[in-house]
Design a protein around this motif. Structure first.
Motif, PDB file in Angstrom:
ATOM      1  N   ASP A  24       0.845  -1.193   0.000  1.00  0.00           N
ATOM      2  CA  ASP A  24       0.000   0.000   0.000  1.00  0.00           C
ATOM      3  C   ASP A  24       0.882   1.246   0.000  1.00  0.00           C
ATOM      4  O   ASP A  24       1.724   1.431   0.885  1.00  0.00           O
ATOM      5  CB  ASP A  24      -0.900  -0.017   1.234  1.00  0.00           C
ATOM      6  N   THR A  25       0.691   2.099  -1.001  1.00  0.00           N
ATOM      7  CA  THR A  25       1.514   3.315  -1.137  1.00  0.00           C
ATOM      8  C   THR A  25       0.682   4.582  -0.965  1.00  0.00           C
ATOM      9  O   THR A  25       1.110   5.656  -1.378  1.00  0.00           O
ATOM     10  CB  THR A  25       2.201   3.343  -2.518  1.00  0.00           C
ATOM     11  N   VAL A  26      -0.491   4.451  -0.346  1.00  0.00           N
ATOM     12  CA  VAL A  26      -1.394   5.604  -0.240  1.00  0.00           C
ATOM     13  C   VAL A  26      -0.752   6.743   0.539  1.00  0.00           C
ATOM     14  O   VAL A  26      -0.844   7.910   0.144  1.00  0.00           O
ATOM     15  CB  VAL A  26      -2.725   5.183   0.420  1.00  0.00           C
ATOM     16  N   VAL A  27      -0.071   6.425   1.637  1.00  0.00           N
ATOM     17  CA  VAL A  27       0.547   7.472   2.465  1.00  0.00           C
ATOM     18  C   VAL A  27       1.585   8.231   1.658  1.00  0.00           C
ATOM     19  O   VAL A  27       1.619   9.476   1.658  1.00  0.00           O
ATOM     20  CB  VAL A  27       1.181   6.867   3.734  1.00  0.00           C
ATOM     21  N   PHE A  28       2.429   7.490   0.939  1.00  0.00           N
ATOM     22  CA  PHE A  28       3.457   8.157   0.138  1.00  0.00           C
ATOM     23  C   PHE A  28       2.824   8.994  -0.972  1.00  0.00           C
ATOM     24  O   PHE A  28       3.296  10.088  -1.279  1.00  0.00           O
ATOM     25  CB  PHE A  28       4.409   7.125  -0.474  1.00  0.00           C
ATOM     26  N   GLU A  29       1.755   8.482  -1.580  1.00  0.00           N
ATOM     27  CA  GLU A  29       1.106   9.221  -2.654  1.00  0.00           C
ATOM     28  C   GLU A  29       0.537  10.544  -2.154  1.00  0.00           C
ATOM     29  O   GLU A  29       0.614  11.564  -2.855  1.00  0.00           O
ATOM     30  CB  GLU A  29       0.002   8.376  -3.282  1.00  0.00           C
ATOM     31  N   TYR A  30      -0.003  10.536  -0.935  1.00  0.00           N
ATOM     32  CA  TYR A  30      -0.525  11.785  -0.386  1.00  0.00           C
ATOM     33  C   TYR A  30       0.610  12.743  -0.031  1.00  0.00           C
ATOM     34  O   TYR A  30       0.490  13.961  -0.212  1.00  0.00           O
ATOM     35  CB  TYR A  30      -1.393  11.513   0.841  1.00  0.00           C
TER      36      TYR A  30
END
Length: 312
Positions: free
Chosen positions: A189-195
């Motif tokens: 999961d890369t959601v944090v990095f994407e944000y």
């Protein structure tokens, strides 16, 4: 799902296939890239050699040309080597360096363009206070700050992009390593990095772009109040050139980076990326030289000196 060893090479699928039409496009891209290097190098040379161009505006323009030269040099040689040799691999270190330099140069260019718009605002709206409001100290501080902020963002994105474990599909559907495309291959999961990347892009794109729009809006208002046709003509000639450069850079960059979870249109992204990494650096010196009498004067002077040396 099998996790891929991050010490192995990535595979860049590239921009062109080995067909007649794509070979023609490849040669055209190389020609454009070479012309871009020559044009920007000439711009830097003219600004350095001609004392009339030793002004903050042209110093910032020389920095823009330097960034464009480095950007083309970061992307095109590897792309050309991969296409000509058929070896499409790139090491994780090489991929990280491409991301670092690309983000550094792109971010620094955003701030340099904002500084150039402020310079034009001061020159047109407050000409008597120009030496104070746009001093050499402020110009140099802005330039160093632009490089520093771009490098900080580049280092963060390069390190974070390569820190993820990647799955079996280690093929990058691109012609260079770009953070959004690389992160899309991660099998976590890369959601944090994407944000976080999205927030960085807000600081690098919309914020400087807003400052640019404010500067040119104030310039437009000030020029219209003067009711002088000559002043309007000169201001519009100067500002329209910079607005063209801003639009050509910010439009494609925003399309690529200001989207979350929308990296699936790889073919469209490659075309857009090619536009602002290869084509835009060529247009910058053309736009500024064609619409700037002082640059044209410096070029004529340089050509005259060269002709005199050849004649002797």
């Amino acid at each position: 799902m099998k996790i891929w060893n991050t010490t192995s090479d990535f595979i860049l699928l590239g921009l062109f296939n080995h067909t007649g039409a794509h070979l023609f496009l490849f040669v055209m891209v190389l020609t454009i890239a070479f012309s871009s290097l020559v044009g920007n190098a000439l711009m830097i040379f003219l600004i350095h050699q001609d004392a009339r161009l030793h002004k903050p505006m042209y110093f910032l323009l020389s920095q823009l040309s330097l960034m464009d030269m480095m950007l083309v040099s970061t992307i095109v040689p590897k792309m050309a080597a991969n296409y000509l040799t058929g070896n499409k691999s790139i090491s994780p270190a090489g991929c990280g360096l491409q991301i670092f330099f690309f983000i550094t140069l792109g971010g620094a260019e955003c701030f340099i363009l904002a500084a150039m718009s402020y310079d034009r605002y001061v020159a047109i709206c407050h000409p008597l206070r120009y030496p104070i409001l746009m001093s050499w100290q402020l110009c140099l501080t802005t330039t160093v700050g632009s490089w520093f902020l771009g490098a900080a963002d580049g280092l963060m994105q390069a390190a974070a992009s390569l820190s993820f474990p990647f799955c079996d599909a280690h093929e990058i559907n691109h012609f260079f390593c770009e953070a959004p495309t690389l992160v899309h291959l991660a099998c976590v999961d890369t959601v944090v990095f994407e944000y976080v990347m999205y927030i960085c892009c807000v600081l690098m794109l919309p914020v400087p772009f807003s400052l640019i729009l404010i500067s040119y809006s104030l310039i437009l208002a000030a020029v219209l109040e003067r009711h002088s046709r000559e002043a309007c003509k000169k201001a519009f000639a100067t500002c329209s050139s910079q607005l063209c450069v801003v639009g050509l850079f910010y439009g494609p960059a925003t399309f690529i980076y200001m989207r979350l979870k929308s990296y699936n249109s790889a073919n469209n992204d490659k075309v857009v990326s090619a536009f602002y990494t290869i084509f835009t650096p060529l247009l910058n010196p053309i736009i500024y030289s064609l619409r700037n009498s002082e640059v044209n004067g410096a070029l004529r002077k340089c050509m005259g000196q060269c002709a005199a040396l050849n004649h002797d």
